[in-house]
Every structure is written in C-alpha cells, then in structure tokens.
Design an enzyme around this catalytic site. Structure first.
Site, PDB file in Angstrom:
ATOM      1  CD  GLU A   1      -2.843  -1.339   0.282  1.00 54.57           C
ATOM      2  OE1 GLU A   1      -3.012  -0.375  -0.500  1.00 54.57           O
ATOM      3  OE2 GLU A   1      -3.508  -2.389   0.205  1.00 54.57           O
TER       4      GLU A   1
ATOM      5  CB  CYS B   1      -2.273   6.331   1.662  1.00 60.12           C
ATOM      6  SG  CYS B   1      -3.531   5.386   2.530  1.00 60.12           S
TER       7      CYS B   1
END
Length: 514
Positions: free
Chosen positions: A269, A303
């Site tokens: 990720e 993110c």
C-alpha cells in the site's frame, strides 16, 4: 487569515504523562521490548521527546520470527471459529481501551480527537468482520471430467506474516492485516514506524491479554521496534511468506523485488496522489464538504488524501473561491484542543517537502491561492502548516509527484475525456472520486476506461474507505488489497484437491497408459 491557537495547550510533560498512563491502562510495558539501543519518541505536537523505548536489531527480529513460526505450527491447527473467538475478544478490549489508544495516536501522530477515535473504530470494525469471516473461509467444488471423482479447492494458513506499518495510520493498518491473518491461522511480526511505536506496543499488549485469557499460544503477534536495517529479516527470511508494507513508492520499489527474490508474497500500500473530478452538474455543497475533508484532514497525511482537483472550466472559479473561504476558517493547532480541525505535520522534513513542492509549483506557473505557510503555535520544534490550494496551468511533474502534506493542486478541463486523461495521467492509482449529478458521467468514471484506481467513489471524497471493501490501489500504489471483500486470500495458500471415490483409476484427458 487561517486561525490558530496562540500556544499549544498541551505541554511535553503532559503528553509524556498521558502516554505513560495510556500504556499502563492497556497493560503495556516497554521494558519487555527487546533491544539494547534506545529510540526517542517525539510528539509532533511539541516536537519534543515524550518517551524512550528499546530498539531491536536484526538478531532480535530473527528471534521474533522464529518464535512466531513455532507458534504458527500450533495456531494453524486450531479451528478457524476458535481463532475467531480470539479476534472477538481483541475487539472487545479495543472497545474498552478506545480512549487510551486514541490518546496515544494523538500524542505520537498529532491527529485531532475525532480522527484518532475513528482510527480505533476501524480496528474494532475489522475485528467484527474477521470474526464473521472465521466461519466463511470457503473453497470451491468444481466438476471433474473423470467419473467417480470430486474436484475441489481448500485454503490453508500460510505462516508468519510480516507487517510494516506507516506513521499516519499506526494502528488501523496493522489491524486490517492482523485480524484477518489470525483467523486465517497465521501469526504476525509487526514493525511499526519508528515515529509511532507507542500505539503498536499498546495494541500488541491487548492482543497478548486476549490470548492469555483464551489460552491461545503465545507470540501470535510480536512488535519489533527497529529501523530499516533491523527489519531486514522480515524481507529476507523464508519463514515470512507474506510481507504487508505500507509506505512510500520508493520503499515499495525496494521491498517488492527483495521479497520476490525468495519467492515471497507482498501486499503493498504505497503512494496515492488521488484526484477528484468536479463536473458542471455537481452539487457544490456536497462537493466542497467532501473536498475539504479529503484534502485537509489529517494535515494532508493520508494515503487517500485528495491532492489533485480537476474542475470543469465553467465552474472552477466558483469552486476555488468556496474552498479558499473554508480554508481561511480552518482552525490549526493542538489536536487535543476543542474545535481544532488540522493538527501538526509529523516533523520538519514533512514541512520542508511541502515548502519545496510549493516553490516548484510556482516555478511551473502555478499560483498559491491560500495557505502553505508555517503556523506558529509556540513550539519551535513542531511544524504546523496551513493547508494550501494551488491553481496550476497544467499537470506538471510536481503535480504528478505525491507530496505527503496538505497541498491541493487545481486543474481545469473542458471535456469529460480530458478530465479522465488528466485523472489517470499520474504513476499512482489508489483512490479517486467524481462529483456529478449525471448518471452517465458517474458510470463512465467507474467503467473500464474511466478511473484507473483501486478505489472509485461517486459524490464522496477520496478518503474514508470502509472496512467491508478491499482497500488498495493499482500502478505504483502497489496493487495489494487489505481489509474486506476477499482480501483474506492473501494470507492463505490454496490447494486443489482431487478425490477418487470410485473403484477404478481413470486417467485425466482419457490417457491410456496400459
């Protein structure tokens, strides 16, 4: 002007005391950590050290992996519903200590209270999801071409899972991995960010308590506070078949080939650089609300933070004016204070990166509409920044590069095809959104030739994913998936089984070997 507190109401001594009390209530003892070196944990609220903890080296990490492997050999034989009972108890303990864990996130990340509590709620929610999953780890039965045969697949625990988490979600990402890994029959070795080890230590202590209460094996989860060099065994050991890592694209580019070289698996990720398209039909009240939260929330350190806004040329001036008006009233300061919406950046390097990005944007013809300056809250070592809005003439290199800070680049488009091309014209592919009342535009954005991201939203911002859906992205974001849907399969190995219940042995494809 952006409002800010004249001075942070929380002192370093107060933060240290708050952290110590929260750790104690969670049953965490930093003295049990392995390591001769010491790590200073600084709070971004003041920029000063609040606690010092032991720091492991590569030898300590190797020992943790070996202990986790031995526990795995036992844990994999425990029925999955019984493994789910452990995760259920963990969820109960997380609920009991929600305030304590949120305190630790506030101290070491600088999240405002509602966001800190929201992160712990994600942990609780994924435990609920995993408990249900523990009774649904299903395989398939397929038709065999041979009479008297049954063809099926089964799923089995894979081993030790290495979890490398980032500072911005120091607890939730671990829980996404660990709740699933545990019900799948795996064990975990967790390397938290060196910036944020405290909530990791506390969360691990709660899981250890749950294991003791249910007489589960020890070392199902081990925290190793270490640096990149110390974490090397997690990447190199064949005892760690799966490595889940959250961080920068640069980090992922180093980890992926290293783990692949030993035929290990990665769940990555990485960078986001997320965008939202605002069409002429959009409900601007909804759009502005979603844009501001996604762009300024967590001081731009998610993110899934909104970093690019692609607005139709007919409404761009109105949209920018409305965003700037809201930004001008954002309260920036001590995240423990009431009414604060934007806390600190994690450290000085983050502010330096933000300032450099804004300078590069201006050199490329951009105009800073609002924000971008450092906000003084009375602590020289802390870095608070006013979220920035920047009008850009084109999608330049600095726009295509993710800067982990609250900068929102605004671009314009004239045709829908141009909007999609701008949206997809970056290396990253995590989260995306479109604000529109036109169903055709919404469907086109979600279609195969629309957004190329792993998360595609309509009339909500880019942040705020739910645990029921698989979380992750494409391209340089890494391609991994965590949390809901069928993400559990990444933590297991698949076996195809053929059972002959006939009195003969027919060969596949009708081969005659007589």
């Amino acid at each position: 002007m952006t409002q800010a507190l004249s001075a942070t109401s929380t002192t370093t001594a107060g933060l240290a005391d708050l952290a110590a009390r929260a750790l104690s209530r969670c049953g965490a003892d930093t003295a049990v950590l392995t390591g001769d070196r010491r790590l200073d944990v600084r709070s971004p609220i003041t920029g000063e050290v609040v606690i010092t903890v032991p720091m492991a080296d590569a030898g300590d990490v190797e020992a943790a992996i070996e202990s986790a492997h031995r526990s795995f050999l036992v844990w994999r034989t425990v029925p999955a519903p019984a493994r789910g009972a452990l995760v259920k108890r963990l969820g109960q303990l997380l609920t009991e200590h929600k305030e304590d864990l949120a305190d630790l996130i506030g101290v070491e990340v600088g999240k405002i209270r509602s966001e800190a509590l929201g992160e712990i709620q994600e942990m609780i929610d994924i435990c609920d999801f995993a408990v249900g999953l523990s009774r649904q780890l299903d395989g398939r039965t397929m038709p065999s071409e041979r009479p008297g045969h049954r063809l099926m697949e089964t799923w089995h625990p894979v081993g030790v899972v290495g979890v490398i988490s980032a500072f911005n979600f120091p607890a939730a990402v671990w829980s996404w991995n660990t709740a699933l890994a545990l019900v799948c029959g795996d064990t975990v070795v967790w390397k938290p960010s060196e910036t944020t080890p405290l909530v990791a230590i506390a969360s691990s202590a709660l899981l250890a308590r749950a294991a003791r209460e249910l007489s589960a094996p020890g070392n199902l989860n081990t925290v190793v506070v270490t640096d990149a060099a110390g974490a090397a065994p997690l990447l190199d050991s064949p005892r760690v078949p799966v490595v889940s890592a959250t961080g920068s694209e640069r980090m992922g580019a180093q980890i992926a080939p290293r783990v692949a070289a030993r035929f290990g698996r990665t769940i990555l990720e990485l960078g986001g650089n997320n965008a939202a398209v605002v069409t002429p039909s959009a409900d601007l009240d909804i759009a502005i609300r979603g844009i501001v939260f996604a762009a300024a929330g967590t001081a731009g350190q998610r993110c899934t933070t909104l970093r690019r806004l692609i607005v139709h040329e007919s409404i761009v001036d109105t949209v920018v004016e409305r965003i700037a008006a809201v930004y001008g009233n954002l309260r920036i300061g001590d995240p423990f204070a009431d009414g604060i919406l934007v806390g600190p950046l994690i450290n000085g390097k983050a502010f330096e990166a933000m300032a450099a990005a804004l300078q590069e944007a201006e050199r490329a013809g951009g105009t800073v509409v609002i924000g971008g300056h450092r906000v003084d809250v009375g602590h020289d070592g802390a870095f608070y920044a006013a979220p920035a809005v920047v009008r850009m003439p084109a999608q330049t290199d600095i726009v295509r590069t993710e800067t982990f800070a609250p900068i929102l680049f605004v671009l314009t488009y004239s045709t829908f095809a141009e909007a999609v091309e701008l949206h997809n014209g970056v290396p990253q592919g995590l989260s995306s959104s479109i604000f529109t009342a036109d169903q055709r535009e919404a469907e086109r954005f979600m279609a195969a030739d629309g957004s190329d991201c792993g998360i595609v939203n309509v009339n909500i911002g880019t942040s705020g994913a739910e645990i029921g859906g698989a979380f992750g992205g494409e391209k340089s974001t890494g391609g991994g998936r965590e949390s809901g849907s069928d993400a559990w399969r990444a933590y297991m190995r698949r076996a195809t089984n053929t059972v002959n219940y006939s009195d003969e042995l027919p060969l596949a494809q009708g081969v005659d070997f007589s």
